[in-house]
Design a protein around this motif. Structure first.
Motif, PDB file in Angstrom:
ATOM      1  N   ASP A 102      33.713  37.157  33.544  1.00  0.00           N
ATOM      2  CA  ASP A 102      34.225  38.417  32.985  1.00  0.00           C
ATOM      3  C   ASP A 102      35.576  38.267  32.276  1.00  0.00           C
ATOM      4  N   LEU A 103      36.453  37.404  32.806  1.00  0.00           N
ATOM      5  CA  LEU A 103      37.859  37.487  32.385  1.00  0.00           C
ATOM      6  C   LEU A 103      38.440  36.201  31.801  1.00  0.00           C
ATOM      7  N   ASP A 104      37.612  35.172  31.613  1.00  0.00           N
ATOM      8  CA  ASP A 104      38.135  33.932  31.036  1.00  0.00           C
ATOM      9  C   ASP A 104      38.749  34.237  29.669  1.00  0.00           C
ATOM     10  N   GLY A 105      39.972  33.771  29.449  1.00  0.00           N
ATOM     11  CA  GLY A 105      40.640  34.013  28.168  1.00  0.00           C
ATOM     12  C   GLY A 105      41.400  35.332  28.115  1.00  0.00           C
ATOM     13  N   LEU A 106      41.317  36.100  29.182  1.00  0.00           N
ATOM     14  CA  LEU A 106      42.016  37.397  29.209  1.00  0.00           C
ATOM     15  C   LEU A 106      43.105  37.437  30.274  1.00  0.00           C
ATOM     16  N   ILE A 107      43.135  36.414  31.153  1.00  0.00           N
ATOM     17  CA  ILE A 107      44.139  36.376  32.223  1.00  0.00           C
ATOM     18  C   ILE A 107      44.783  34.993  32.250  1.00  0.00           C
ATOM     19  N   ASP A 108      45.985  34.923  32.856  1.00  0.00           N
ATOM     20  CA  ASP A 108      46.714  33.654  32.803  1.00  0.00           C
ATOM     21  C   ASP A 108      46.165  32.616  33.758  1.00  0.00           C
ATOM     22  N   GLY A 109      45.798  33.045  34.959  1.00  0.00           N
ATOM     23  CA  GLY A 109      45.368  32.034  35.932  1.00  0.00           C
ATOM     24  C   GLY A 109      44.403  32.573  36.954  1.00  0.00           C
ATOM     25  N   VAL A 126      51.371  45.625  34.707  1.00  0.00           N
ATOM     26  CA  VAL A 126      50.284  46.451  35.246  1.00  0.00           C
ATOM     27  C   VAL A 126      49.377  46.944  34.114  1.00  0.00           C
ATOM     28  N   ARG A 127      49.978  47.278  32.981  1.00  0.00           N
ATOM     29  CA  ARG A 127      49.165  47.719  31.833  1.00  0.00           C
ATOM     30  C   ARG A 127      48.203  46.624  31.374  1.00  0.00           C
ATOM     31  N   LYS A 128      48.646  45.370  31.521  1.00  0.00           N
ATOM     32  CA  LYS A 128      47.767  44.250  31.124  1.00  0.00           C
ATOM     33  C   LYS A 128      46.493  44.208  31.966  1.00  0.00           C
ATOM     34  N   ILE A 129      46.590  44.622  33.242  1.00  0.00           N
ATOM     35  CA  ILE A 129      45.390  44.657  34.092  1.00  0.00           C
ATOM     36  C   ILE A 129      44.354  45.598  33.480  1.00  0.00           C
ATOM     37  N   PHE A 130      44.818  46.785  33.092  1.00  0.00           N
ATOM     38  CA  PHE A 130      43.892  47.791  32.537  1.00  0.00           C
ATOM     39  C   PHE A 130      43.256  47.277  31.246  1.00  0.00           C
ATOM     40  N   ALA A 131      44.072  46.570  30.442  1.00  0.00           N
ATOM     41  CA  ALA A 131      43.543  46.036  29.171  1.00  0.00           C
ATOM     42  C   ALA A 131      42.505  44.951  29.436  1.00  0.00           C
ATOM     43  N   LYS A 161      40.622  44.387  32.033  1.00  0.00           N
ATOM     44  CA  LYS A 161      39.408  44.882  32.684  1.00  0.00           C
ATOM     45  C   LYS A 161      38.673  45.941  31.865  1.00  0.00           C
ATOM     46  N   GLY A 162      39.384  46.543  30.897  1.00  0.00           N
ATOM     47  CA  GLY A 162      38.820  47.705  30.205  1.00  0.00           C
ATOM     48  C   GLY A 162      38.725  48.871  31.175  1.00  0.00           C
ATOM     49  N   ARG A 163      39.736  49.009  32.023  1.00  0.00           N
ATOM     50  CA  ARG A 163      39.703  50.014  33.094  1.00  0.00           C
ATOM     51  C   ARG A 163      40.341  51.321  32.620  1.00  0.00           C
ATOM     52  N   PRO A 164      39.708  52.471  32.945  1.00  0.00           N
ATOM     53  CA  PRO A 164      40.328  53.752  32.583  1.00  0.00           C
ATOM     54  C   PRO A 164      41.700  53.875  33.238  1.00  0.00           C
TER      55      PRO A 164
END
Ligand code: TXA
Ligand code: MG
Length: 361
Positions: A169-176, A57-62, A64-67
């Protein structure tokens, strides 16, 4: 600031109604083991992680840059699974589940305390929904766990309605990423606080106040719904509502009010900015698009949201249009306010929250 792109994002194309089971089970395994997978829903694309795994879950915040104080919606494959995460469900909430699940309604319910605090941002409630999209439900089923998923965009950007938006937005930051073509509605689910006697809309979305009232008997709108939460110092009931959202990088001026006056005021503003040498971007319905044919200056970009009477089409086009205008040469975006009724409430809520300035005529 340059963002690190540490992983390779695999993109799988799948059929939206009969996705390949092998691809789904592979993506489900990645989720179950703590990876991030973006997937289509009937509203917008979501970015999923195993809701039982705090690190995931922490990876989602990282990514997205989400507060971290902005909690996530927990997505379930079936309505029955709600008992595993929620402690107390009011009779009207059960009626709403029966009427609108699977579908674009998120219910905020008292939590059982089984989820890591990263999901709920430490609140004793949790937001939960069952998406009405075969790929989403098959994926959650394959993962075998509840899936925490915000919209799959960089925090503050318009939500993604296509796989291309997710990759931008997220290419290279998420697995799939499961690409099943455009998401259905184009705006997010309605977030409804169902902890009190009367249900309270925290964020308008795919299920309208009228629809909720017809099942629950009554419904209230949180004061933040019409965009007046920004300068409010009290703690907003839906933490996400305190952030300026859905915002294009180019400044957006929203003109709202009576229909005739809105198009006249938009045209006048376009003239004024055109004369000052701005490249003017206009976001408007088909009906008023021709009003801008002869504004001064050569550089103007008109993006149509479609027929004003077809609110579903307007909602569907909204986020893509904001992204297109943002990527264009426009120095300023002038947006036409539309009728606030039914799905129009969700569209206007997003436009108000995207706006740097609102002109009421
Ligand atoms: O349609 C949707 O809802 C999409 C798709 C992917 O399901 N998801 C989505 O998630 O829009 P997100 O994270 O972009 O928006 C979730 C909203 C935020 O405004 C958040 O603050 C609010 O739901 N929320 C989450 N948990 C909450 C809670 N316990 N109490 C109040 N608001 C909550
Ligand atoms: Mg979002």
């Amino acid at each position: 600031m340059k963002v690190k792109r540490p992983v390779t994002t695999t993109c799988w194309k799948v059929d939206s109604t009969r996705p390949d089971p092998e691809i789904i089970s592979g993506a489900g395994l990645i989720l179950c083991r703590g990876g991030l997978v973006a997937f289509p829903t009937e509203t917008v694309y979501g970015l999923g992680a195993n809701a039982m795994n705090a690190d995931a879950v922490r990876k989602i915040f990282a990514a997205k840059g989400r507060p971290v104080d902005n909690p996530l919606i927990v997505h379930l494959a079936t309505s029955q699974q709600v008992e595993t995460v929620a402690r107390l469900i009011m009779p009207y909430a059960r009626d709403l589940m029966k009427a609108f699940w699977p579908g674009p309604l998120t219910l905020v319910l008292p939590g059982k305390g089984v989820l890591p605090r990263e999901v709920t941002a430490g609140l004793d409630t949790l937001a939960v929904r069952v998406p009405d999209h075969q790929v989403a439900r098959d994926l959650i089923q394959a993962a075998g766990v509840p899936v925490a998923a915000p919209s799959a965009n960089t925090s503050g950007r318009p939500s993604p309605t296509t796989a291309e938006h997710v990759l931008a937005d997220l290419d290279g930051l998420i697995d799939g990423l499961l690409d099943a073509g455009p998401a259905g509605l184009g705006v997010e689910s309605t977030v409804l606080d169902a902890t009190g006697e009367i249900p309270l809309i925290l964020r308008p979305g795919g299920v309208t106040p009228e629809q909720i009232k017809s099942v629950a008997g009554a419904v209230k709108l949180d004061s933040g719904v019409n965009g007046d939460n920004e300068n409010n110092t009290s703690r907003p009931r839906s933490p996400g509502m305190k952030y300026r959202h859905y915002s294009p990088i180019t400044p957006l001026v929203l003109v709202e009010g009576e229909e005739q006056q809105v198009s006249a005021a938009l045209k006048k503003l376009a003239w004024e900015y055109g004369e000052k040498g701005y490249c003017v971007g206009v976001l408007c319905t088909k009906e008023v698009a021709s009003d801008f044919n002869n504004i001064p200056g050569n550089s103007k970009i008109i993006v149509e949201l479609g027929d004003a009477l077809d609110i579903h089409n307007v909602a569907f086009n909204l986020y893509g249009a904001l992204r297109d205008l943002d990527a264009s040469q426009a120095d300023i975006i002038l947006a036409q306010g539309i009728d606030n009724r039914e799905l129009g409430l969700a569209v206007m809520n997003r436009l108000r929250r995207a706006a740097e300035k609102i002109v009421v005529v």
